[in-house]
Design a protein around this motif. Sequence first.
Motif, PDB file in Angstrom:
ATOM      1  N   PHE A 192    -113.083  38.604   9.582  1.00  0.00           N
ATOM      2  CA  PHE A 192    -112.313  39.575  10.358  1.00  0.00           C
ATOM      3  C   PHE A 192    -110.818  39.291  10.192  1.00  0.00           C
ATOM      4  O   PHE A 192    -110.425  38.290   9.579  1.00  0.00           O
TER       5      PHE A 192
ATOM      6  N   GLN B  33    -119.317  36.937  18.239  1.00  0.00           N
ATOM      7  CA  GLN B  33    -118.865  38.142  17.532  1.00  0.00           C
ATOM      8  C   GLN B  33    -118.423  39.216  18.538  1.00  0.00           C
ATOM      9  O   GLN B  33    -117.386  39.859  18.353  1.00  0.00           O
TER      10      GLN B  33
ATOM     11  N   LYS C  48    -114.775  40.885  19.004  1.00  0.00           N
ATOM     12  CA  LYS C  48    -114.629  42.353  18.882  1.00  0.00           C
ATOM     13  C   LYS C  48    -113.898  42.942  20.082  1.00  0.00           C
ATOM     14  O   LYS C  48    -113.199  43.956  19.971  1.00  0.00           O
TER      15      LYS C  48
ATOM     16  N   VAL D   9    -108.284  41.899  17.076  1.00  0.00           N
ATOM     17  CA  VAL D   9    -109.313  41.731  16.036  1.00  0.00           C
ATOM     18  C   VAL D   9    -109.666  43.066  15.391  1.00  0.00           C
ATOM     19  O   VAL D   9    -109.985  44.039  16.066  1.00  0.00           O
TER      20      VAL D   9
ATOM     21  N   MET E 273    -114.046  43.624  11.489  1.00  0.00           N
ATOM     22  CA  MET E 273    -115.072  42.605  11.747  1.00  0.00           C
ATOM     23  C   MET E 273    -116.332  42.854  10.924  1.00  0.00           C
ATOM     24  O   MET E 273    -116.861  43.956  10.898  1.00  0.00           O
TER      25      MET E 273
END
Length: 501
Positions: free
Chosen positions: A139, A114, A118, A123, A126
Amino acid sequence: GVTPPIATTPPTEREIQVTTDLVESLKRFGQYESEEEAQKREEVLGKLNDIFKEFVKKVSLKNNLPESMAAEAGGMIFTFGSYRLGVHGKSSDIDTLCVAPKHVKREDFFEEMQEALKARPEVTEMAGVPDSYVPVLKFHFSDIPIDLVFARLALPSVPDTLNLADDNLLKNLDERCIRSLNGSRVTDEILRLVPNIDAFRIALRCIKLWAKRRAIYSNVMGFFGGVAWAILIARVCQLYPNAAAGAIVGKFFRIMHQWTWPQPVLLKPIEEGPLAVRVWNPKIYPQDKLHKMPVITPAYPSMCATHNVTSSTQAVTHQEFERAANITDRVVLGLADWNELFTKNDFFQRYKYYLQVIASSDSAETQLKWSGMVESRLRQLIMKLETVENLEIAHPYIEGFDKVTLCANEQEKQDAAQGVNIIREPGAPELDPATALAVHTTTFYIGLQIKAKEPGSAAGRKLVISWPLSDFIGLVKSWDHYVKESMGIVVQYVKRYVASL
Protein backbone atom coordinates in the motif's frame (compact mmCIF):
# COMPACT_ATOMS: atom_id res chain seq x y z
CA GLY A 1 34.99 -12.60 5.11
CA VAL A 2 35.68 -16.18 4.08
CA THR A 3 39.16 -15.13 2.89
CA PRO A 4 41.51 -12.41 4.21
CA PRO A 5 41.51 -8.94 2.58
CA ILE A 6 43.45 -8.49 -0.69
CA ALA A 7 44.66 -5.01 0.31
CA THR A 8 44.27 -2.77 3.36
CA THR A 9 46.01 0.35 1.99
CA PRO A 10 44.22 3.69 2.51
CA PRO A 11 42.74 5.45 -0.55
CA THR A 12 44.88 7.67 -2.78
CA GLU A 13 43.97 11.30 -3.48
CA ARG A 14 42.83 10.29 -6.96
CA GLU A 15 40.48 7.60 -5.52
CA ILE A 16 39.00 10.15 -3.09
CA GLN A 17 38.40 12.56 -6.00
CA VAL A 18 36.83 9.79 -8.11
CA THR A 19 34.49 9.00 -5.18
CA THR A 20 33.51 12.68 -4.80
CA ASP A 21 32.70 12.78 -8.53
CA LEU A 22 30.66 9.57 -8.17
CA VAL A 23 28.52 11.04 -5.36
CA GLU A 24 27.90 14.17 -7.47
CA SER A 25 26.85 11.99 -10.40
CA LEU A 26 24.49 9.95 -8.19
CA LYS A 27 22.92 13.19 -6.91
CA ARG A 28 22.35 14.37 -10.50
CA PHE A 29 20.52 11.08 -11.14
CA GLY A 30 18.25 11.79 -8.14
CA GLN A 31 19.56 8.92 -6.00
CA TYR A 32 19.38 10.80 -2.67
CA GLU A 33 16.28 12.08 -0.89
CA SER A 34 15.94 15.46 0.84
CA GLU A 35 15.87 16.01 4.62
CA GLU A 36 12.10 16.60 4.46
CA GLU A 37 11.53 13.31 2.62
CA ALA A 38 13.67 11.46 5.17
CA GLN A 39 11.67 13.07 7.99
CA LYS A 40 8.39 12.06 6.32
CA ARG A 41 9.51 8.41 6.14
CA GLU A 42 10.40 8.47 9.86
CA GLU A 43 6.94 9.84 10.69
CA VAL A 44 5.19 7.20 8.55
CA LEU A 45 7.15 4.40 10.27
CA GLY A 46 6.22 5.87 13.67
CA LYS A 47 2.52 5.81 12.72
CA LEU A 48 2.79 2.25 11.40
CA ASN A 49 4.40 1.16 14.67
CA ASP A 50 1.50 2.67 16.66
CA ILE A 51 -1.15 1.08 14.40
CA PHE A 52 0.53 -2.33 14.68
CA LYS A 53 0.83 -2.19 18.50
CA GLU A 54 -2.85 -1.21 18.72
CA PHE A 55 -3.74 -4.15 16.41
CA VAL A 56 -1.76 -6.61 18.61
CA LYS A 57 -3.53 -5.31 21.73
CA LYS A 58 -6.95 -5.63 20.06
CA VAL A 59 -6.29 -9.26 18.98
CA SER A 60 -4.92 -10.05 22.48
CA LEU A 61 -8.17 -8.84 24.09
CA LYS A 62 -10.20 -10.79 21.53
CA ASN A 63 -8.26 -13.90 22.63
CA ASN A 64 -9.45 -13.24 26.21
CA LEU A 65 -6.09 -12.07 27.55
CA PRO A 66 -6.47 -9.83 30.64
CA GLU A 67 -6.20 -6.08 29.93
CA SER A 68 -2.79 -5.89 31.66
CA MET A 69 -1.31 -8.72 29.53
CA ALA A 70 -2.86 -7.32 26.34
CA ALA A 71 -1.19 -3.97 27.04
CA GLU A 72 2.15 -5.77 27.53
CA ALA A 73 1.83 -8.01 24.42
CA GLY A 74 3.87 -5.45 22.47
CA GLY A 75 4.63 -6.01 18.80
CA MET A 76 7.50 -4.45 16.87
CA ILE A 77 8.23 -3.26 13.37
CA PHE A 78 11.62 -3.63 11.71
CA THR A 79 12.74 -2.24 8.35
CA PHE A 80 14.84 -4.19 5.87
CA GLY A 81 15.93 -3.94 2.23
CA SER A 82 17.20 -0.69 0.68
CA TYR A 83 15.75 1.55 3.43
CA ARG A 84 17.46 -0.38 6.25
CA LEU A 85 20.71 -0.52 4.25
CA GLY A 86 20.54 3.26 3.83
CA VAL A 87 20.59 3.18 0.02
CA HIS A 88 16.97 4.04 -0.82
CA GLY A 89 16.09 6.75 -3.32
CA LYS A 90 13.21 9.22 -3.54
CA SER A 91 10.63 6.76 -4.89
CA SER A 92 11.86 3.61 -3.10
CA ASP A 93 9.39 1.58 -1.07
CA ILE A 94 10.00 0.78 2.59
CA ASP A 95 10.24 -2.96 3.28
CA THR A 96 8.79 -3.39 6.74
CA LEU A 97 8.42 -6.46 8.97
CA CYS A 98 5.76 -6.70 11.70
CA VAL A 99 6.67 -9.10 14.52
CA ALA A 100 3.84 -10.30 16.75
CA PRO A 101 3.51 -12.65 19.78
CA LYS A 102 2.30 -16.25 19.35
CA HIS A 103 -1.44 -15.64 19.85
CA VAL A 104 -1.64 -13.27 16.82
CA LYS A 105 -2.22 -15.29 13.63
CA ARG A 106 -1.45 -14.42 10.02
CA GLU A 107 -5.20 -14.43 9.28
CA ASP A 108 -5.66 -11.69 11.91
CA PHE A 109 -2.96 -9.63 10.17
CA PHE A 110 -4.51 -9.96 6.70
CA GLU A 111 -7.99 -9.18 8.03
CA GLU A 112 -7.84 -6.82 10.99
CA MET A 113 -4.49 -5.09 10.38
CA GLN A 114 -5.47 -4.60 6.74
CA GLU A 115 -8.84 -3.12 7.82
CA ALA A 116 -7.15 -0.84 10.38
CA LEU A 117 -4.85 0.49 7.66
CA LYS A 118 -7.67 0.88 5.12
CA ALA A 119 -9.54 3.03 7.63
CA ARG A 120 -6.70 5.57 7.65
CA PRO A 121 -7.10 8.54 5.27
CA GLU A 122 -3.33 8.42 4.49
CA VAL A 123 -3.56 4.86 3.09
CA THR A 124 -4.18 4.29 -0.64
CA GLU A 125 -3.69 1.51 -3.22
CA MET A 126 -4.07 -1.29 -0.67
CA ALA A 127 -3.48 -4.83 -1.99
CA GLY A 128 -3.09 -7.91 0.23
CA VAL A 129 -1.15 -10.87 -1.23
CA PRO A 130 -1.61 -13.54 1.51
CA ASP A 131 -0.76 -16.51 -0.76
CA SER A 132 2.62 -15.35 -2.10
CA TYR A 133 5.96 -16.99 -1.20
CA VAL A 134 6.42 -14.21 1.37
CA PRO A 135 2.86 -13.00 2.20
CA VAL A 136 2.68 -9.21 1.97
CA LEU A 137 0.41 -6.17 2.32
CA LYS A 138 1.29 -3.56 -0.34
CA PHE A 139 0.00 0.00 0.00
CA HIS A 140 0.93 3.69 -0.01
CA PHE A 141 1.00 5.62 3.29
CA SER A 142 1.11 9.41 2.73
CA ASP A 143 2.25 8.58 -0.85
CA ILE A 144 5.19 6.44 0.35
CA PRO A 145 5.04 2.84 -0.98
CA ILE A 146 5.14 0.24 1.83
CA ASP A 147 5.61 -3.54 1.64
CA LEU A 148 4.46 -4.96 4.98
CA VAL A 149 5.29 -8.58 5.89
CA PHE A 150 4.33 -10.45 9.06
CA ALA A 151 5.85 -13.00 11.42
CA ARG A 152 4.59 -14.43 14.71
CA LEU A 153 7.17 -15.64 17.21
CA ALA A 154 6.69 -18.46 19.72
CA LEU A 155 6.75 -15.87 22.54
CA PRO A 156 3.91 -14.61 24.76
CA SER A 157 4.97 -10.98 24.17
CA VAL A 158 7.31 -9.00 21.88
CA PRO A 159 9.26 -6.37 23.85
CA ASP A 160 10.83 -3.27 22.23
CA THR A 161 14.26 -4.69 23.10
CA LEU A 162 13.85 -7.78 20.88
CA ASN A 163 16.90 -8.72 18.78
CA LEU A 164 16.10 -10.79 15.67
CA ALA A 165 19.70 -12.04 15.32
CA ASP A 166 19.04 -14.91 17.79
CA ASP A 167 18.63 -18.13 15.71
CA ASN A 168 16.60 -19.72 18.51
CA LEU A 169 13.73 -17.32 17.74
CA LEU A 170 13.14 -19.38 14.58
CA LYS A 171 12.23 -22.52 16.56
CA ASN A 172 8.64 -23.75 16.20
CA LEU A 173 7.80 -21.25 13.43
CA ASP A 174 6.18 -22.10 10.12
CA GLU A 175 8.16 -21.65 6.88
CA ARG A 176 6.34 -18.45 5.90
CA CYS A 177 7.27 -16.80 9.20
CA ILE A 178 10.91 -17.90 8.77
CA ARG A 179 10.94 -16.41 5.24
CA SER A 180 9.33 -13.18 6.47
CA LEU A 181 11.96 -12.83 9.22
CA ASN A 182 14.74 -13.68 6.76
CA GLY A 183 14.63 -10.31 4.93
CA SER A 184 15.34 -8.39 8.11
CA ARG A 185 17.92 -10.87 9.45
CA VAL A 186 19.85 -10.88 6.14
CA THR A 187 19.92 -7.05 5.90
CA ASP A 188 21.18 -6.70 9.49
CA GLU A 189 23.83 -9.38 8.95
CA ILE A 190 25.12 -7.68 5.76
CA LEU A 191 25.55 -4.41 7.70
CA ARG A 192 27.35 -6.27 10.50
CA LEU A 193 29.80 -7.91 8.07
CA VAL A 194 30.73 -4.77 6.09
CA PRO A 195 33.95 -3.06 7.33
CA ASN A 196 33.13 0.47 6.10
CA ILE A 197 29.40 1.31 5.95
CA ASP A 198 29.81 4.70 4.19
CA ALA A 199 31.89 3.28 1.32
CA PHE A 200 29.49 0.32 1.05
CA ARG A 201 26.46 2.62 0.76
CA ILE A 202 27.92 4.86 -1.96
CA ALA A 203 29.17 1.84 -3.95
CA LEU A 204 25.82 0.02 -3.62
CA ARG A 205 23.86 3.12 -4.72
CA CYS A 206 26.10 3.22 -7.79
CA ILE A 207 25.61 -0.49 -8.61
CA LYS A 208 21.83 -0.29 -8.15
CA LEU A 209 21.56 2.71 -10.50
CA TRP A 210 23.88 1.04 -13.05
CA ALA A 211 21.96 -2.28 -12.95
CA LYS A 212 18.61 -0.51 -13.43
CA ARG A 213 19.90 1.70 -16.26
CA ARG A 214 21.39 -1.37 -17.99
CA ALA A 215 18.14 -3.37 -17.39
CA ILE A 216 19.73 -6.20 -15.40
CA TYR A 217 18.01 -5.56 -12.02
CA SER A 218 15.18 -8.07 -11.62
CA ASN A 219 15.09 -11.22 -9.55
CA VAL A 220 11.80 -12.39 -11.13
CA MET A 221 13.24 -12.15 -14.69
CA GLY A 222 16.36 -14.13 -13.81
CA PHE A 223 18.80 -11.30 -13.11
CA PHE A 224 20.14 -10.28 -9.68
CA GLY A 225 17.76 -8.54 -7.25
CA GLY A 226 18.51 -6.03 -4.50
CA VAL A 227 19.74 -8.55 -1.90
CA ALA A 228 22.19 -10.16 -4.33
CA TRP A 229 23.71 -6.82 -5.42
CA ALA A 230 24.10 -5.82 -1.73
CA ILE A 231 25.90 -9.09 -0.87
CA LEU A 232 28.25 -8.76 -3.88
CA ILE A 233 29.26 -5.20 -2.98
CA ALA A 234 29.66 -6.21 0.69
CA ARG A 235 32.06 -8.98 -0.41
CA VAL A 236 34.26 -6.54 -2.35
CA CYS A 237 34.22 -4.19 0.68
CA GLN A 238 35.53 -7.09 2.79
CA LEU A 239 38.37 -7.66 0.30
CA TYR A 240 39.33 -3.94 0.33
CA PRO A 241 38.28 -2.76 3.83
CA ASN A 242 39.91 0.68 3.64
CA ALA A 243 39.17 1.53 0.00
CA ALA A 244 37.12 4.54 -1.11
CA ALA A 245 33.76 3.83 -2.75
CA GLY A 246 34.96 4.81 -6.25
CA ALA A 247 37.78 2.27 -6.07
CA ILE A 248 35.41 -0.40 -4.70
CA VAL A 249 33.12 0.05 -7.72
CA GLY A 250 36.08 -0.40 -10.10
CA LYS A 251 37.33 -3.51 -8.25
CA PHE A 252 33.76 -4.85 -8.12
CA PHE A 253 33.31 -4.95 -11.89
CA ARG A 254 36.74 -6.46 -12.52
CA ILE A 255 36.28 -9.15 -9.83
CA MET A 256 32.75 -10.01 -10.98
CA HIS A 257 33.79 -10.20 -14.63
CA GLN A 258 36.58 -12.65 -13.73
CA TRP A 259 34.68 -14.61 -11.06
CA THR A 260 34.78 -18.39 -11.60
CA TRP A 261 31.07 -19.20 -11.39
CA PRO A 262 29.48 -21.40 -10.07
CA GLN A 263 31.87 -20.77 -7.16
CA PRO A 264 29.53 -19.15 -4.61
CA VAL A 265 29.90 -15.62 -3.24
CA LEU A 266 29.83 -15.82 0.58
CA LEU A 267 30.20 -13.13 3.25
CA LYS A 268 30.93 -15.74 5.93
CA PRO A 269 31.06 -19.57 6.17
CA ILE A 270 27.64 -21.22 5.90
CA GLU A 271 26.37 -22.14 9.38
CA GLU A 272 24.23 -25.00 10.59
CA GLY A 273 21.55 -24.04 13.10
CA PRO A 274 18.81 -25.27 15.42
CA LEU A 275 16.17 -26.04 12.77
CA ALA A 276 15.38 -28.98 10.51
CA VAL A 277 15.32 -26.64 7.48
CA ARG A 278 17.27 -26.64 4.25
CA VAL A 279 20.52 -24.69 4.21
CA TRP A 280 22.12 -24.11 0.77
CA ASN A 281 24.45 -27.05 0.07
CA PRO A 282 25.21 -28.25 -3.49
CA LYS A 283 26.92 -31.37 -2.09
CA ILE A 284 23.63 -32.60 -0.61
CA TYR A 285 20.93 -31.04 -2.81
CA PRO A 286 21.10 -31.63 -6.60
CA GLN A 287 18.87 -28.54 -7.09
CA ASP A 288 21.51 -26.31 -5.46
CA LYS A 289 24.14 -27.71 -7.82
CA LEU A 290 22.17 -26.26 -10.76
CA HIS A 291 22.56 -22.64 -9.56
CA LYS A 292 24.65 -20.83 -12.18
CA MET A 293 25.76 -17.73 -10.23
CA PRO A 294 25.18 -18.54 -6.54
CA VAL A 295 25.15 -15.55 -4.15
CA ILE A 296 24.46 -16.86 -0.64
CA THR A 297 22.58 -14.97 2.09
CA PRO A 298 24.62 -14.60 5.31
CA ALA A 299 21.86 -15.17 7.92
CA TYR A 300 20.78 -18.67 9.01
CA PRO A 301 19.22 -20.51 7.21
CA SER A 302 21.48 -19.54 4.26
CA MET A 303 19.76 -19.52 0.87
CA CYS A 304 20.78 -18.73 -2.69
CA ALA A 305 19.55 -15.22 -3.58
CA THR A 306 20.15 -15.84 -7.30
CA HIS A 307 18.50 -19.22 -7.99
CA ASN A 308 16.49 -17.65 -10.84
CA VAL A 309 19.55 -16.98 -13.07
CA THR A 310 19.40 -18.75 -16.47
CA SER A 311 22.09 -19.31 -19.13
CA SER A 312 20.86 -16.24 -21.04
CA THR A 313 20.66 -13.85 -18.08
CA GLN A 314 24.11 -15.05 -16.97
CA ALA A 315 25.54 -14.30 -20.44
CA VAL A 316 23.94 -10.81 -20.49
CA THR A 317 25.14 -10.02 -16.94
CA HIS A 318 28.67 -11.16 -17.87
CA GLN A 319 28.67 -8.83 -20.92
CA GLU A 320 27.55 -5.95 -18.71
CA PHE A 321 30.29 -6.65 -16.12
CA GLU A 322 32.89 -6.48 -18.90
CA ARG A 323 31.51 -3.23 -20.35
CA ALA A 324 31.37 -1.63 -16.87
CA ALA A 325 34.90 -2.83 -15.91
CA ASN A 326 36.34 -1.19 -19.05
CA ILE A 327 34.49 2.10 -18.36
CA THR A 328 35.45 2.29 -14.66
CA ASP A 329 39.12 1.61 -15.53
CA ARG A 330 38.93 4.70 -17.77
CA VAL A 331 37.10 6.72 -15.09
CA VAL A 332 39.89 6.01 -12.56
CA LEU A 333 42.47 7.15 -15.15
CA GLY A 334 40.51 10.34 -15.85
CA LEU A 335 39.66 9.29 -19.43
CA ALA A 336 35.88 8.99 -18.88
CA ASP A 337 33.28 10.20 -16.39
CA TRP A 338 30.71 8.27 -14.34
CA ASN A 339 27.79 9.28 -16.59
CA GLU A 340 29.12 6.92 -19.26
CA LEU A 341 28.67 3.99 -16.86
CA PHE A 342 24.99 4.93 -16.46
CA THR A 343 24.20 5.15 -20.20
CA LYS A 344 20.71 3.72 -20.75
CA ASN A 345 20.58 0.17 -22.15
CA ASP A 346 20.09 -0.48 -25.87
CA PHE A 347 17.82 -3.53 -25.42
CA PHE A 348 15.33 -2.50 -28.12
CA GLN A 349 18.08 -1.90 -30.69
CA ARG A 350 20.29 -4.85 -29.75
CA TYR A 351 18.48 -7.72 -31.51
CA LYS A 352 16.92 -8.23 -34.92
CA TYR A 353 14.02 -10.33 -33.59
CA TYR A 354 12.00 -10.20 -30.40
CA LEU A 355 9.21 -12.20 -28.85
CA GLN A 356 6.30 -10.14 -27.63
CA VAL A 357 4.28 -11.67 -24.77
CA ILE A 358 0.96 -9.87 -24.26
CA ALA A 359 -1.23 -10.54 -21.21
CA SER A 360 -4.66 -8.92 -21.50
CA SER A 361 -7.85 -8.66 -19.45
CA ASP A 362 -10.95 -6.51 -19.01
CA SER A 363 -10.30 -4.76 -15.68
CA ALA A 364 -7.43 -3.07 -13.83
CA GLU A 365 -7.79 -5.37 -10.80
CA THR A 366 -7.78 -8.57 -12.89
CA GLN A 367 -4.86 -7.28 -14.95
CA LEU A 368 -2.68 -6.70 -11.89
CA LYS A 369 -3.02 -10.36 -10.86
CA TRP A 370 -3.01 -11.88 -14.37
CA SER A 371 0.01 -9.93 -15.66
CA GLY A 372 1.84 -10.68 -12.38
CA MET A 373 1.19 -14.39 -12.88
CA VAL A 374 2.39 -14.29 -16.52
CA GLU A 375 5.51 -12.33 -15.46
CA SER A 376 6.34 -14.89 -12.77
CA ARG A 377 6.26 -17.69 -15.39
CA LEU A 378 8.34 -15.91 -18.09
CA ARG A 379 11.53 -17.46 -16.70
CA GLN A 380 10.10 -20.90 -17.56
CA LEU A 381 9.67 -19.73 -21.17
CA ILE A 382 13.27 -18.42 -21.24
CA MET A 383 14.61 -21.79 -20.03
CA LYS A 384 12.61 -23.66 -22.68
CA LEU A 385 13.84 -21.28 -25.41
CA GLU A 386 17.43 -21.91 -24.29
CA THR A 387 17.09 -25.53 -25.46
CA VAL A 388 16.11 -24.46 -29.02
CA GLU A 389 18.67 -25.20 -31.75
CA ASN A 390 20.41 -22.11 -33.23
CA LEU A 391 19.20 -19.80 -30.43
CA GLU A 392 22.15 -18.40 -28.50
CA ILE A 393 20.42 -16.05 -26.03
CA ALA A 394 16.81 -15.44 -24.97
CA HIS A 395 17.14 -12.08 -23.20
CA PRO A 396 14.09 -10.86 -21.21
CA TYR A 397 13.48 -7.15 -20.67
CA ILE A 398 13.13 -6.49 -16.93
CA GLU A 399 9.63 -4.99 -16.93
CA GLY A 400 6.34 -5.07 -18.79
CA PHE A 401 4.61 -2.14 -20.48
CA ASP A 402 1.05 -1.42 -19.31
CA LYS A 403 -1.60 0.09 -21.55
CA VAL A 404 -5.36 0.65 -21.47
CA THR A 405 -7.13 0.80 -24.87
CA LEU A 406 -10.73 1.97 -25.25
CA CYS A 407 -12.48 -0.05 -27.98
CA ALA A 408 -15.68 0.60 -29.91
CA ASN A 409 -16.51 -3.07 -30.64
CA GLU A 410 -15.47 -6.70 -30.14
CA GLN A 411 -13.16 -6.68 -33.20
CA GLU A 412 -11.17 -3.73 -31.83
CA LYS A 413 -11.04 -5.49 -28.47
CA GLN A 414 -9.51 -8.61 -30.07
CA ASP A 415 -7.03 -6.46 -32.04
CA ALA A 416 -5.93 -4.58 -28.89
CA ALA A 417 -5.34 -7.90 -27.07
CA GLN A 418 -3.06 -8.88 -30.00
CA GLY A 419 -0.98 -5.72 -29.56
CA VAL A 420 -2.50 -3.83 -32.50
CA ASN A 421 -2.58 -0.03 -32.09
CA ILE A 422 -6.20 1.10 -32.47
CA ILE A 423 -6.13 4.27 -34.59
CA ARG A 424 -9.31 6.36 -34.92
CA GLU A 425 -10.23 7.96 -38.22
CA PRO A 426 -9.64 11.76 -38.29
CA GLY A 427 -12.82 13.47 -37.13
CA ALA A 428 -14.27 10.28 -35.55
CA PRO A 429 -16.15 10.96 -32.28
CA GLU A 430 -14.26 10.41 -29.01
CA LEU A 431 -15.20 7.20 -27.19
CA ASP A 432 -17.02 7.60 -23.88
CA PRO A 433 -14.96 5.81 -21.17
CA ALA A 434 -18.24 4.89 -19.40
CA THR A 435 -19.58 2.87 -22.34
CA ALA A 436 -16.44 1.89 -24.34
CA LEU A 437 -14.91 -1.57 -23.97
CA ALA A 438 -11.60 -1.27 -22.08
CA VAL A 439 -8.75 -3.68 -22.78
CA HIS A 440 -5.88 -3.75 -20.28
CA THR A 441 -2.61 -5.11 -21.70
CA THR A 442 0.85 -5.74 -20.28
CA THR A 443 3.50 -6.44 -22.90
CA PHE A 444 6.79 -8.20 -22.13
CA TYR A 445 9.71 -8.54 -24.57
CA ILE A 446 12.37 -11.21 -25.06
CA GLY A 447 15.32 -10.42 -27.35
CA LEU A 448 16.46 -13.37 -29.49
CA GLN A 449 20.12 -13.72 -30.41
CA ILE A 450 20.48 -16.24 -33.23
CA LYS A 451 23.74 -18.14 -33.75
CA ALA A 452 25.94 -16.77 -36.53
CA LYS A 453 26.06 -18.73 -39.79
CA GLU A 454 28.90 -21.19 -40.29
CA PRO A 455 31.61 -19.66 -42.55
CA GLY A 456 30.79 -20.44 -46.20
CA SER A 457 27.24 -21.57 -45.38
CA ALA A 458 24.51 -20.13 -47.60
CA ALA A 459 21.59 -21.63 -45.64
CA GLY A 460 19.76 -19.30 -43.26
CA ARG A 461 19.40 -20.11 -39.59
CA LYS A 462 15.96 -21.44 -38.72
CA LEU A 463 14.37 -21.22 -35.29
CA VAL A 464 11.67 -23.71 -34.39
CA ILE A 465 10.08 -22.30 -31.24
CA SER A 466 6.46 -23.42 -31.58
CA TRP A 467 6.85 -26.08 -28.86
CA PRO A 468 8.25 -23.77 -26.12
CA LEU A 469 5.56 -21.19 -26.94
CA SER A 470 2.59 -23.58 -26.82
CA ASP A 471 4.05 -25.13 -23.66
CA PHE A 472 4.27 -21.68 -22.02
CA ILE A 473 0.72 -20.73 -23.04
CA GLY A 474 -0.54 -24.04 -21.61
CA LEU A 475 1.38 -23.35 -18.38
CA VAL A 476 -0.14 -19.89 -17.76
CA LYS A 477 -3.64 -21.04 -18.73
CA SER A 478 -3.42 -23.83 -16.15
CA TRP A 479 -3.44 -21.15 -13.39
CA ASP A 480 -6.20 -21.80 -10.82
CA HIS A 481 -7.72 -18.35 -11.32
CA TYR A 482 -7.53 -18.29 -15.13
CA VAL A 483 -10.83 -17.20 -16.75
CA LYS A 484 -10.93 -17.82 -20.50
CA GLU A 485 -13.62 -15.19 -21.15
CA SER A 486 -11.80 -12.28 -19.51
CA MET A 487 -8.05 -13.10 -19.81
CA GLY A 488 -5.89 -13.35 -22.91
CA ILE A 489 -2.32 -14.43 -23.64
CA VAL A 490 -0.53 -13.94 -26.97
CA VAL A 491 3.09 -14.71 -27.88
CA GLN A 492 4.37 -13.49 -31.25
CA TYR A 493 7.51 -12.53 -33.20
CA VAL A 494 8.21 -8.85 -33.80
CA LYS A 495 11.08 -7.16 -35.64
CA ARG A 496 13.42 -4.59 -34.12
CA TYR A 497 11.67 -1.43 -35.36
CA VAL A 498 8.24 -2.58 -34.01
CA ALA A 499 9.65 -3.55 -30.60
CA SER A 500 11.23 -0.12 -30.11
CA LEU A 501 8.05 1.86 -30.87
